[in-house]
Structure formats: structure tokens, C-alpha cells
Design a protein around this motif. Structure first.
Motif, PDB file in Angstrom:
ATOM      1  N   ASP A  58      -4.820   1.080   8.845  1.00 16.31           N
ATOM      2  CA  ASP A  58      -4.547   2.504   8.628  1.00 16.31           C
ATOM      3  C   ASP A  58      -3.382   2.975   9.494  1.00 16.31           C
ATOM      4  OD1 ASP A  58      -6.588   2.647   6.815  1.00 16.31           O
ATOM      5  OD2 ASP A  58      -7.891   3.948   8.014  1.00 16.31           O
ATOM      6  N   VAL A  59      -3.319   2.488  10.733  1.00 20.10           N
ATOM      7  CA  VAL A  59      -2.209   2.870  11.618  1.00 20.10           C
ATOM      8  C   VAL A  59      -0.890   2.355  11.055  1.00 20.10           C
ATOM      9  CG1 VAL A  59      -1.187   2.532  13.908  1.00 20.10           C
ATOM     10  CG2 VAL A  59      -3.629   3.012  13.696  1.00 20.10           C
ATOM     11  N   VAL A  60      -0.856   1.086  10.673  1.00 18.58           N
ATOM     12  CA  VAL A  60       0.391   0.510  10.144  1.00 18.58           C
ATOM     13  C   VAL A  60       0.808   1.201   8.858  1.00 18.58           C
ATOM     14  CG1 VAL A  60       1.410  -1.590   9.160  1.00 18.58           C
ATOM     15  CG2 VAL A  60       0.107  -1.713  11.288  1.00 18.58           C
ATOM     16  N   GLN A  61      -0.132   1.513   7.992  1.00 15.83           N
ATOM     17  CA  GLN A  61       0.223   2.198   6.746  1.00 15.83           C
ATOM     18  C   GLN A  61       0.739   3.609   7.014  1.00 15.83           C
ATOM     19  OE1 GLN A  61      -3.425   1.670   4.494  1.00 15.83           O
ATOM     20  NE2 GLN A  61      -2.630  -0.171   3.489  1.00 15.83           N
ATOM     21  N   ALA A  62       0.198   4.283   8.028  1.00 13.99           N
ATOM     22  CA  ALA A  62       0.729   5.601   8.403  1.00 13.99           C
ATOM     23  C   ALA A  62       2.149   5.478   8.944  1.00 13.99           C
ATOM     24  CB  ALA A  62      -0.181   6.254   9.446  1.00 13.99           C
ATOM     25  N   LEU A  63       2.418   4.425   9.688  1.00 12.68           N
ATOM     26  CA  LEU A  63       3.774   4.177  10.175  1.00 12.68           C
ATOM     27  C   LEU A  63       4.710   3.864   9.014  1.00 12.68           C
ATOM     28  CD1 LEU A  63       2.947   1.968  13.301  1.00 12.68           C
ATOM     29  CD2 LEU A  63       3.710   4.349  13.308  1.00 12.68           C
ATOM     30  N   GLN A  64       4.243   3.084   8.061  1.00 15.42           N
ATOM     31  CA  GLN A  64       5.054   2.770   6.888  1.00 15.42           C
ATOM     32  C   GLN A  64       5.393   4.034   6.094  1.00 15.42           C
ATOM     33  OE1 GLN A  64       2.394  -0.493   5.319  1.00 15.42           O
ATOM     34  NE2 GLN A  64       4.352  -1.515   5.001  1.00 15.42           N
ATOM     35  N   ALA A  65       4.427   4.924   5.972  1.00 13.93           N
ATOM     36  CA  ALA A  65       4.686   6.174   5.263  1.00 13.93           C
ATOM     37  C   ALA A  65       5.760   6.982   5.975  1.00 13.93           C
ATOM     38  CB  ALA A  65       3.395   6.984   5.144  1.00 13.93           C
ATOM     39  N   ARG A  66       5.719   6.985   7.296  1.00 12.60           N
ATOM     40  CA  ARG A  66       6.729   7.693   8.087  1.00 12.60           C
ATOM     41  C   ARG A  66       8.105   7.072   7.899  1.00 12.60           C
ATOM     42  NH1 ARG A  66       8.056  12.488  10.577  1.00 12.60           N
ATOM     43  NH2 ARG A  66       9.272  12.136  12.468  1.00 12.60           N
ATOM     44  N   LEU A  67       8.147   5.733   7.779  1.00  8.39           N
ATOM     45  CA  LEU A  67       9.420   5.009   7.685  1.00  8.39           C
ATOM     46  C   LEU A  67       9.918   4.858   6.251  1.00  8.39           C
ATOM     47  CD1 LEU A  67       8.549   2.192  10.235  1.00  8.39           C
ATOM     48  CD2 LEU A  67      10.256   3.989  10.571  1.00  8.39           C
ATOM     49  N   GLY A  68       9.072   5.155   5.279  1.00  7.12           N
ATOM     50  CA  GLY A  68       9.464   4.949   3.891  1.00  7.12           C
ATOM     51  C   GLY A  68       9.411   3.491   3.483  1.00  7.12           C
ATOM     52  N   SER A  69       8.529   2.724   4.106  1.00  4.98           N
ATOM     53  CA  SER A  69       8.395   1.297   3.822  1.00  4.98           C
ATOM     54  C   SER A  69       7.177   1.055   2.948  1.00  4.98           C
ATOM     55  CB  SER A  69       8.248   0.515   5.133  1.00  4.98           C
ATOM     56  OG  SER A  69       7.823  -0.809   4.895  1.00  4.98           O
ATOM     57  N   ASN A  70       7.308   0.138   1.993  1.00  7.51           N
ATOM     58  CA  ASN A  70       6.167  -0.181   1.128  1.00  7.51           C
ATOM     59  C   ASN A  70       5.872  -1.677   1.105  1.00  7.51           C
ATOM     60  OD1 ASN A  70       8.337  -1.078  -0.305  1.00  7.51           O
ATOM     61  ND2 ASN A  70       7.951   0.141  -2.149  1.00  7.51           N
ATOM     62  N   TRP A 231      10.287   1.560  14.273  1.00 10.57           N
ATOM     63  CA  TRP A 231       8.828   1.518  14.335  1.00 10.57           C
ATOM     64  C   TRP A 231       8.324   2.168  15.620  1.00 10.57           C
ATOM     65  CZ3 TRP A 231       5.014  -0.524  11.030  1.00 10.57           C
ATOM     66  CH2 TRP A 231       5.495  -1.075   9.838  1.00 10.57           C
ATOM     67  N   GLU A 232       9.035   1.955  16.715  1.00  8.03           N
ATOM     68  CA  GLU A 232       8.640   2.580  17.981  1.00  8.03           C
ATOM     69  C   GLU A 232       8.696   4.100  17.884  1.00  8.03           C
ATOM     70  OE1 GLU A 232      10.121   2.804  22.661  1.00  8.03           O
ATOM     71  OE2 GLU A 232      11.032   1.347  21.297  1.00  8.03           O
ATOM     72  N   ASP A 233       9.781   4.624  17.315  1.00 10.79           N
ATOM     73  CA  ASP A 233       9.911   6.075  17.159  1.00 10.79           C
ATOM     74  C   ASP A 233       8.797   6.622  16.265  1.00 10.79           C
ATOM     75  OD1 ASP A 233      12.153   6.006  18.754  1.00 10.79           O
ATOM     76  OD2 ASP A 233      13.579   6.093  17.083  1.00 10.79           O
ATOM     77  N   ALA A 234       8.471   5.867  15.211  1.00 10.86           N
ATOM     78  CA  ALA A 234       7.408   6.310  14.304  1.00 10.86           C
ATOM     79  C   ALA A 234       6.052   6.313  15.012  1.00 10.86           C
ATOM     80  CB  ALA A 234       7.368   5.400  13.076  1.00 10.86           C
ATOM     81  N   LEU A 235       5.814   5.317  15.867  1.00 15.51           N
ATOM     82  CA  LEU A 235       4.543   5.275  16.600  1.00 15.51           C
ATOM     83  C   LEU A 235       4.448   6.427  17.594  1.00 15.51           C
ATOM     84  CD1 LEU A 235       1.847   3.889  17.173  1.00 15.51           C
ATOM     85  CD2 LEU A 235       3.043   2.382  18.789  1.00 15.51           C
ATOM     86  N   ARG A 236       5.551   6.739  18.262  1.00 16.15           N
ATOM     87  CA  ARG A 236       5.552   7.892  19.179  1.00 16.15           C
ATOM     88  C   ARG A 236       5.220   9.170  18.419  1.00 16.15           C
ATOM     89  NH1 ARG A 236       7.324   6.609  24.132  1.00 16.15           N
ATOM     90  NH2 ARG A 236       8.523   4.670  24.361  1.00 16.15           N
ATOM     91  N   TRP A 237       5.802   9.324  17.252  1.00 14.61           N
ATOM     92  CA  TRP A 237       5.540  10.506  16.433  1.00 14.61           C
ATOM     93  C   TRP A 237       4.073  10.537  16.003  1.00 14.61           C
ATOM     94  CZ3 TRP A 237       3.721  10.927  11.449  1.00 14.61           C
ATOM     95  CH2 TRP A 237       3.767  12.221  10.888  1.00 14.61           C
ATOM     96  N   LEU A 238       3.539   9.378  15.581  1.00 15.36           N
ATOM     97  CA  LEU A 238       2.164   9.313  15.079  1.00 15.36           C
ATOM     98  C   LEU A 238       1.167   9.689  16.168  1.00 15.36           C
ATOM     99  CD1 LEU A 238       1.113   8.383  12.230  1.00 15.36           C
ATOM    100  CD2 LEU A 238       0.390   6.270  13.383  1.00 15.36           C
ATOM    101  N   LYS A 239       1.436   9.239  17.399  1.00 15.46           N
ATOM    102  CA  LYS A 239       0.520   9.555  18.506  1.00 15.46           C
ATOM    103  C   LYS A 239       0.669  11.012  18.945  1.00 15.46           C
ATOM    104  CE  LYS A 239      -0.458   4.980  20.347  1.00 15.46           C
ATOM    105  NZ  LYS A 239      -0.725   4.176  21.563  1.00 15.46           N
TER     106      LYS A 239
END
Length: 270
Positions: A58-70, A231-239
Motif C-alpha cells: 500500500d505504501v509503494v502504491q501510494a508512492l507510485q500514484a504520487r510519481l505517476g508510475s504504474n 521516490w525520496e521526495d514522494a516518501l517525505r510528502w507521504l509521511k
């Protein structure tokens, strides 16, 4: 494909500048697709009807959604995913336990969760085993799944008789079948593993905590730094935004989510 050019003869307005930056970042991310692997280690990650699920998924998929990755998340045996992240370019494997050795082999981003590495035994045995100190306990054979950090941790703590198998589920069955008396595993997953093999969590008891283990996303060294930074920036945003804490609470309601973002190791590529 139509390309929009920003004139070099006048200053870039703020909206256009942000658009250019966003498009550039998106192009950078999609220029190098990642092969994404995880393991069958519930409830952190597992396959359900051919689909990856679990807390870290779920965490990785949320990061993918932030990055536009599928890119699809592939559930594979740990040894296969670990070999790929060590040897192949543009690979991400999760979750990987942090250790000094692994910090030199991959780029780690997290933590995604924290687990105790502990020794378990069959119900009714723990009190007897706890009375054994030092080398007396270390003489016992320990079951661990192959190439895992749990096997490495037990070995570092002086447990040299280690019986390994391809999955933690096989190891749990071997413990309950009295093939050995100690099982080393992460505390987060023991109840789920037992449930999946048709046993109750109270059929085993914890003997001893060996270590605390931070779990990370791991990128191969030949993954461009720009990709890992995204990915690091996306994780910072997610947290910061709160989604990460909600995911952690859903899957691990009795544990405190780690809110720091740490990047360990360096990529071989710019």
C-alpha cells in the motif's frame, strides 16, 4: 507528439516554470522504469489471487500514484529479488532489513516499518529455553528462511546451527513439526505466517528478542540518483501529508509508525 517550448526571450512565469519542472521530473522518472519486487511476508507484503497486497505494498502504491508510475509489483521468492537488486540495474526491492553490510550493497530508503527480530519456540517450551544462558541456548538449531536478515542476525549473535528453507511458512511448519526448537523471525509477521499455514498465533511463544530491525525500500546501485531522489521526495510528502500514518495504522495498529525519512548508500549513476 506536440512539444510546447517556453520562450528564452522572456522570463518564465511561475505556473509555466512549475509545469516545466513537473514535466521534466515525469520524463526523468519514466525514462528509466523500475523492476519492482517484493516477497511473500504477510502482512507486510504477499500475493492474493496473483495480486500484491500488504502494508508495504500500500505504501509503494501510494508512492507510485504520487510519481505517476504504474510499474507492476512482482511477488517473488526473497532470494530471487535479493539477487536482482544486487546485480541488475533499475531494480527496487521491498522491504529490506537495514544492516551495515546491506547499506554498502544497495541504496536504502525508509524506514517503512520497524520490527523486532526474535527467537520463537513451540508453546510450552519458552520458559525452559529462557533459563538457558549464553552458549547453552546457542547450541540449539535455529530455523530461518534463506538469505534473510533474520538468519544473518542469528549468526551474528552466535547461533551457528541454522536450518534454512525458501520461505518463512516452511520454517514455521518445521518448527511445529519439532524439526528444531527455535525459529528466528520478525515479530510483525509471525501471527500472519502462522495463520496462513493453518495455525493459531498462540501455538508459538517468544523466547528472546535479538535486535530491532528497520525495514526499507532498497534500490540497486545502478538506479539513477534522480529516480531515487524522486521516490525520496514522494516518501517525505507521504509521511508529512498523513497517508503513510493511515496505512501503517490500518495494517499495524499496535505499532508506532516511524516518521523519519532516511536515505542510506549512494547510487553509481547520476
Amino acid at each position: 507528439m506536440t512539444t510546447t517550448l517556453i520562450s528564452l526571450h522572456r522570463p518564465c512565469t511561475l505556473p509555466l516554470c512549475w509545469l516545466a519542472i513537473t514535466l521534466s521530473l515525469s520524463a526523468s522518472i519514466h525514462a528509466q522504469t523500475l523492476d519492482i519486487y517484493t516477497e511473500d511476508w504477510p502482512p507486510v507484503s504477499y500475493a492474493n489471487a496473483g495480486k500484491a497486497e500488504g502494508m508495504a505494498v500500500d505504501v509503494v502504491q501510494a508512492l507510485q500514484a504520487r510519481l505517476g508510475s504504474n510499474q507492476p509489483i512482482q511477488v517473488v521468492p526473497w532470494a530471487r529479488g535479493y539477487k536482482a537488486v544486487l546485480e541488475e540495474p533499475n531494480v527496487m526491492l521491498f522491504t529490506m532489513g537495514r544492516s551495515e553490510e546491506r547499506e554498502k550493497l544497495v541504496v536504502m530508503l525508509g524506514p517503512i516499518a520497524i520490527s523486532n527480530t526474535a527467537l520463537y519456540t513451540r508453546k510450552g517450551n519458552a520458559a525452559t529455553l529462557r533459563r538457558l544462558l549464553g552458549n547453552d541456548l546457542r547450541k540449539y538449531t535455529v530455523g530461518a528462511y534463506r538469505s534473510s536478515i533474520f538468519a544473518d542476525t542469528a549468526r551474528k549473535k552466535g547461533y551457528l546451527n541454522i536450518d534454512q528453507a525458501a520461505t518463512p511458512h516452511v520454517i514455521a511448519n518445521m518448527l511445529l513439526a519439532k524439526r528444531f526448537d527455535l525459529w528466528v523471525e520478525g515479530s510483525l509477521v509471525v501471527p500472519s505466517i502462522l495463520k496462513e499455514i493453518g495455525h493459531a498465533p498462540d501455538e508459538v511463544e517468544q523466547v528472546l528478542v535479538l535486535d530491532s530491525l528497520e525495514l526499507y525500500l532498497a534500490f540497486s546501485k545502478k538506479t539513477p540518483s534522480s529516480i531515487i531522489k524522486a521516490w525520496e521526495d514522494a516518501l517525505r510528502w507521504l509521511k508529512k501529508e498523513g497517508t503513510y500514518a493511515k496505512i501503517h495504522q490500518k495494517w499495524l495498529p499496535n505499532d508506532t509508525p516511524p516518521m523519519d525519512v532516511i536515505r542510506l548508500g549512494t547510487s553509481d549513476l547520476p
